[in-house]
Design an enzyme around this catalytic site. Structure first.
Site, PDB file in Angstrom:
ATOM      1  N   LYS A  54       0.819  -1.206   0.000  1.00 26.91           N
ATOM      2  CA  LYS A  54       0.000   0.000   0.000  1.00 26.91           C
ATOM      3  C   LYS A  54       0.855   1.259   0.000  1.00 26.91           C
ATOM      4  CE  LYS A  54      -3.392  -2.278   2.955  1.00 26.91           C
ATOM      5  NZ  LYS A  54      -3.951  -2.255   4.357  1.00 26.91           N
ATOM      6  N   GLU A 110       8.039   2.379  -5.656  1.00 20.65           N
ATOM      7  CA  GLU A 110       8.052   1.804  -4.313  1.00 20.65           C
ATOM      8  C   GLU A 110       8.179   2.941  -3.295  1.00 20.65           C
ATOM      9  OE1 GLU A 110       7.357  -0.165  -2.150  1.00 20.65           O
ATOM     10  OE2 GLU A 110       8.631  -1.933  -2.067  1.00 20.65           O
ATOM     11  N   ILE A 112       9.609   2.613  -0.053  1.00 21.90           N
ATOM     12  CA  ILE A 112      10.865   2.595   0.701  1.00 21.90           C
ATOM     13  C   ILE A 112      11.638   1.314   0.407  1.00 21.90           C
ATOM     14  CG2 ILE A 112       9.700   1.639   2.756  1.00 21.90           C
ATOM     15  CD1 ILE A 112      11.656   3.321   4.469  1.00 21.90           C
ATOM     16  N   VAL A 113      12.934   1.429   0.291  1.00 23.75           N
ATOM     17  CA  VAL A 113      13.790   0.245   0.154  1.00 23.75           C
ATOM     18  C   VAL A 113      14.585   0.109   1.446  1.00 23.75           C
ATOM     19  CG1 VAL A 113      15.644  -0.871  -1.141  1.00 23.75           C
ATOM     20  CG2 VAL A 113      13.965   0.535  -2.343  1.00 23.75           C
ATOM     21  N   ASP A 114      14.357  -1.009   2.124  1.00 19.98           N
ATOM     22  CA  ASP A 114      14.987  -1.260   3.423  1.00 19.98           C
ATOM     23  C   ASP A 114      16.058  -2.341   3.195  1.00 19.98           C
ATOM     24  OD1 ASP A 114      15.564  -1.860   6.067  1.00 19.98           O
ATOM     25  OD2 ASP A 114      13.506  -2.093   6.719  1.00 19.98           O
ATOM     26  N   GLY A 116      15.932  -4.489   0.772  1.00 22.59           N
ATOM     27  CA  GLY A 116      16.015  -4.652  -0.683  1.00 22.59           C
ATOM     28  C   GLY A 116      15.332  -5.914  -1.187  1.00 22.59           C
ATOM     29  N   THR A 118      12.178  -6.934  -1.091  1.00 17.56           N
ATOM     30  CA  THR A 118      10.906  -6.718  -1.795  1.00 17.56           C
ATOM     31  C   THR A 118      11.150  -6.286  -3.235  1.00 17.56           C
ATOM     32  OG1 THR A 118       9.880  -6.054   0.290  1.00 17.56           O
ATOM     33  CG2 THR A 118       8.706  -5.473  -1.726  1.00 17.56           C
ATOM     34  N   LYS A 141      16.821   3.165   2.951  1.00 16.27           N
ATOM     35  CA  LYS A 141      17.678   3.082   4.142  1.00 16.27           C
ATOM     36  C   LYS A 141      18.967   2.415   3.686  1.00 16.27           C
ATOM     37  CE  LYS A 141      13.802   2.300   7.278  1.00 16.27           C
ATOM     38  NZ  LYS A 141      13.244   1.362   8.256  1.00 16.27           N
ATOM     39  N   ASP A 169       3.590   3.442   6.736  1.00 19.11           N
ATOM     40  CA  ASP A 169       2.811   3.204   7.947  1.00 19.11           C
ATOM     41  C   ASP A 169       3.638   2.600   9.068  1.00 19.11           C
ATOM     42  OD1 ASP A 169       3.156   0.613   6.662  1.00 19.11           O
ATOM     43  OD2 ASP A 169       1.684  -0.145   8.089  1.00 19.11           O
TER      44      ASP A 169
HETATM   45  P1  IMP Z   1      12.538  -4.479   2.233  1.00 19.55           P
HETATM   46  O1  IMP Z   1      12.009  -5.689   1.526  1.00 19.55           O
HETATM   47  O2  IMP Z   1      13.253  -4.815   3.509  1.00 19.55           O
HETATM   48  O3  IMP Z   1      13.344  -3.562   1.346  1.00 19.55           O
HETATM   49  O4  IMP Z   1      11.287  -3.694   2.767  1.00 19.55           O
HETATM   50  C1  IMP Z   1      10.467  -3.041   1.985  1.00 19.55           C
HETATM   51  C2  IMP Z   1       9.133  -2.846   2.647  1.00 19.55           C
HETATM   52  O5  IMP Z   1       9.194  -2.806   4.086  1.00 19.55           O
HETATM   53  C3  IMP Z   1       8.616  -1.507   2.255  1.00 19.55           C
HETATM   54  O6  IMP Z   1       7.916  -1.576   1.028  1.00 19.55           O
HETATM   55  C4  IMP Z   1       7.754  -1.120   3.426  1.00 19.55           C
HETATM   56  O7  IMP Z   1       6.453  -1.638   3.236  1.00 19.55           O
HETATM   57  C5  IMP Z   1       8.376  -1.785   4.622  1.00 19.55           C
HETATM   58  N1  IMP Z   1       9.220  -0.848   5.405  1.00 19.55           N
HETATM   59  C6  IMP Z   1      10.552  -0.941   5.610  1.00 19.55           C
HETATM   60  N2  IMP Z   1      11.010   0.054   6.386  1.00 19.55           N
HETATM   61  C7  IMP Z   1       9.917   0.819   6.679  1.00 19.55           C
HETATM   62  C8  IMP Z   1       9.742   2.026   7.465  1.00 19.55           C
HETATM   63  O8  IMP Z   1      10.672   2.619   8.042  1.00 19.55           O
HETATM   64  N3  IMP Z   1       8.465   2.499   7.533  1.00 19.55           N
HETATM   65  C9  IMP Z   1       7.414   1.900   6.916  1.00 19.55           C
HETATM   66  N4  IMP Z   1       7.540   0.793   6.174  1.00 19.55           N
HETATM   67  C10 IMP Z   1       8.789   0.245   6.053  1.00 19.55           C
HETATM   68 MG    MG Z   2       6.093  -1.077   0.565  1.00 18.34          MG
END
Ligand code: IMP
Ligand code: MG
Length: 187
Positions: A54, A110, A112-114, A116, A118, A141, A169
């Site tokens: 979302k 997208e 946010i990329v945390d 990576g 996703t 991040k 969120d």
């Molecule tokens: P990744 O797969 O770890 O890169 O995470 C990606 C997904 O985690 C994002 O699309 C968000 O939905 C969620 N996410 C990661 N960090 C945050 C944050 O600080 N706030 C909100 N959502 C986050």
């Molecule tokens: Mg997301």
């Protein structure tokens, strides 16, 4: 409580400790990204923008409305985090795109990329349809990357904090704040 706009106060469920990126800075950067994307795809025909639900819904809405090129909107939904901030591990496809993206120019949008994971999953999935795929994220991040993913367009690099607002969120709350703020997740 930092929500300056009274309309947003109902969506602030937990104290936002700090405004990290102001509404004005977000809007200015989104306009820059839209200019760049419009220029890069100038002669490429229709661009399919795939928003990742979302979190990307507000970013996608603002970005897509500032493009000067032909574009259509699709959505995809994945699940990687449960309630709150804990990762549930594997990425799971919850809803696929509806339209035909075979051979199209696709831009994944997208929030946010945390780690990576996703985005890596999504790039692999959409590539399997054979289109020319590029990626755009509002924030990254940088210190949290577990896998390297190529980002073609990025709004901001941010520190390793849990951020909310502008679509992002914490346990489904705080998505409609006009700025991006830092909170401390309870879990
Ligand atoms: P990744 O797969 O770890 O890169 O995470 C990606 C997904 O985690 C994002 O699309 C968000 O939905 C969620 N996410 C990661 N960090 C945050 C944050 O600080 N706030 C909100 N959502 C986050
Ligand atoms: Mg997301």
């Amino acid at each position: 409580m930092l929500a300056a706009n009274p309309l947003c106060e109902a969506d602030v469920t937990q104290e936002v400790l700090k405004v990290l990126i102001s509404e004005a800075d977000i809007q200015a950067r989104v306009a820059e990204l839209a200019r760049q994307i419009s220029k890069d795809y100038e002669n490429s025909g229709e661009l399919v923008m795939v928003g990742v639900l979302k979190g990307a819904f507000i970013f996608l809405a603002d970005l897509s409305r500032q493009l000067t090129i032909p574009r259509v909107i699709e959505f995809i939904a994945v699940s990687s985090y449960g309630r709150g901030s804990r990762s549930s591990g594997a990425v799971r496809l919850v809803m696929d795109v509806r339209g035909n993206i075979e051979g199209k120019h696709v831009l994944i949008v997208e929030d946010i990329v945390d780690t990576g994971h996703t985005l890596e999953y999504l790039i692999g999935m959409i590539n399997s349809h054979g289109p020319a795929v590029k990626t755009c994220a509002l924030v990254r991040k940088a210190d949290c990357a577990e896998v390297h993913v190529d980002l073609d367009y990025l709004g901001f690099d941010i520190p390793n904090e849990w951020v909310v607002g502008y679509g992002l969120d914490y346990a489904e709350k705080n998505r409609t704040l006009p700025y991006i703020g830092i909170i401390t997740p309870a879990d």
